[in-house]
Motif scaffolding. Structure first.
Motif, PDB file in Angstrom:
ATOM      1  N   THR A  60       0.834  -1.204   0.000  1.00  0.00           N
ATOM      2  CA  THR A  60       0.000   0.000   0.000  1.00  0.00           C
ATOM      3  C   THR A  60       0.864   1.247   0.000  1.00  0.00           C
ATOM      4  N   LEU A  61       0.257   2.333  -0.444  1.00  0.00           N
ATOM      5  CA  LEU A  61       0.860   3.655  -0.282  1.00  0.00           C
ATOM      6  C   LEU A  61       0.254   4.293   0.958  1.00  0.00           C
ATOM      7  N   PRO A  62       1.004   5.136   1.632  1.00  0.00           N
ATOM      8  CA  PRO A  62       0.430   5.838   2.782  1.00  0.00           C
ATOM      9  C   PRO A  62      -0.587   6.889   2.341  1.00  0.00           C
ATOM     10  N   ARG A  63      -1.330   7.400   3.301  1.00  0.00           N
ATOM     11  CA  ARG A  63      -2.254   8.498   3.024  1.00  0.00           C
ATOM     12  C   ARG A  63      -1.441   9.755   2.696  1.00  0.00           C
ATOM     13  N   PRO A  64      -2.001  10.673   1.906  1.00  0.00           N
ATOM     14  CA  PRO A  64      -1.264  11.894   1.550  1.00  0.00           C
ATOM     15  C   PRO A  64      -0.761  12.685   2.759  1.00  0.00           C
ATOM     16  N   ASP A  65      -1.526  12.704   3.842  1.00  0.00           N
ATOM     17  CA  ASP A  65      -1.109  13.479   5.007  1.00  0.00           C
ATOM     18  C   ASP A  65       0.046  12.829   5.775  1.00  0.00           C
ATOM     19  N   GLN A  66       0.491  11.648   5.356  1.00  0.00           N
ATOM     20  CA  GLN A  66       1.576  10.959   6.040  1.00  0.00           C
ATOM     21  C   GLN A  66       2.927  11.112   5.341  1.00  0.00           C
ATOM     22  N   GLU A  68       4.838  13.691   4.597  1.00  0.00           N
ATOM     23  CA  GLU A  68       5.812  14.574   5.247  1.00  0.00           C
ATOM     24  C   GLU A  68       6.424  13.918   6.472  1.00  0.00           C
ATOM     25  N   SER A  69       5.615  13.219   7.272  1.00  0.00           N
ATOM     26  CA  SER A  69       6.129  12.530   8.453  1.00  0.00           C
ATOM     27  C   SER A  69       7.091  11.415   8.066  1.00  0.00           C
ATOM     28  N   ILE A  70       6.781  10.724   6.988  1.00  0.00           N
ATOM     29  CA  ILE A  70       7.671   9.659   6.511  1.00  0.00           C
ATOM     30  C   ILE A  70       9.011  10.255   6.102  1.00  0.00           C
ATOM     31  N   ALA A  71       8.968  11.333   5.315  1.00  0.00           N
ATOM     32  CA  ALA A  71      10.212  11.979   4.876  1.00  0.00           C
ATOM     33  C   ALA A  71      11.036  12.433   6.075  1.00  0.00           C
ATOM     34  N   ALA A  72      10.391  13.036   7.060  1.00  0.00           N
ATOM     35  CA  ALA A  72      11.116  13.494   8.250  1.00  0.00           C
ATOM     36  C   ALA A  72      11.722  12.316   9.006  1.00  0.00           C
ATOM     37  N   ALA A  73      10.991  11.217   9.095  1.00  0.00           N
ATOM     38  CA  ALA A  73      11.467  10.055   9.841  1.00  0.00           C
ATOM     39  C   ALA A  73      12.695   9.412   9.202  1.00  0.00           C
ATOM     40  N   VAL A  74      12.810   9.497   7.887  1.00  0.00           N
ATOM     41  CA  VAL A  74      13.958   8.892   7.197  1.00  0.00           C
ATOM     42  C   VAL A  74      14.984   9.947   6.775  1.00  0.00           C
ATOM     43  N   ASP A  75      14.861  11.142   7.368  1.00  0.00           N
ATOM     44  CA  ASP A  75      15.796  12.241   7.099  1.00  0.00           C
ATOM     45  C   ASP A  75      15.841  12.620   5.627  1.00  0.00           C
ATOM     46  N   GLY A  76      14.670  12.696   4.991  1.00  0.00           N
ATOM     47  CA  GLY A  76      14.608  13.032   3.575  1.00  0.00           C
ATOM     48  C   GLY A  76      13.724  14.233   3.312  1.00  0.00           C
TER      49      GLY A  76
END
Length: 154
Positions: A60-66, A68-76
């Motif tokens: 699955t792909l995450p929801r659109p609102d997630q 930014e949090s994913i990018a921040a969590a992986v330092d991207g």
């Protein structure tokens, strides 16, 4: 694959999951079976561990609102993550200005491709990026046709 339209949702989900997995490992998350990295990543993103697992395996792909949090969590960077992950096409550059298009029903109203997607309620990231990319491509083709017509053809 250069754009979301090059593959179906399964291909995009798999590509995005593989990228997030790679970046999470580089960011120090131990994603092995007993490493605790999935739980830590899930907590940092604000997703359930099972949802993170489905994302990482490309189900699955995450929801659109997630995103930014994913990018921040992986330092991207979120834009880089979406483009490299196949969710957005490379044409969706943050340095590219929003092209205004005229409403077909009211020529006095300018409407950006993003605003059109918003007005139509297009929130799915894959559908939204395909719509915006197609609008931008159509604008470019029309501009080329207009220049050709103005210069006398050819």
């Amino acid at each position: 694959m250069d754009s979301p339209s090059d593959g179906g949702p399964e291909i995009i989900s798999a590509r995005f999951g593989a990228l997030v997995t790679k970046l999470a490992i580089q960011a120090g998350y131990d994603l092995s079976a007993r490493g605790g990295g999935r739980a830590a990543l899930a907590q940092r993103i604000g997703m359930s561990p099972s949802a993170v697992g489905r994302m990482l395996t490309g189900e699955t792909l995450p929801r659109p609102d997630q995103f930014e949090s994913i990018a921040a969590a992986v330092d991207g960077d979120v834009t880089d993550l979406l483009i490299e992950g196949g969710v957005l096409s490379p044409n969706n550059s943050r340095n590219q200005g929003n092209s205004d298009v005229r409403s077909a029903t009211n020529q006095s109203l300018s409407l950006s491709p993003e605003a059109a997607a918003d007005r139509w309620g297009i929130t799915d990231p894959m559908i939204r990026s395909m719509l915006i990319s197609n609008i931008r491509q159509a604008i470019g083709l029309q501009q080329q046709a207009d220049r050709a017509a103005a210069s006398g053809g050819a």
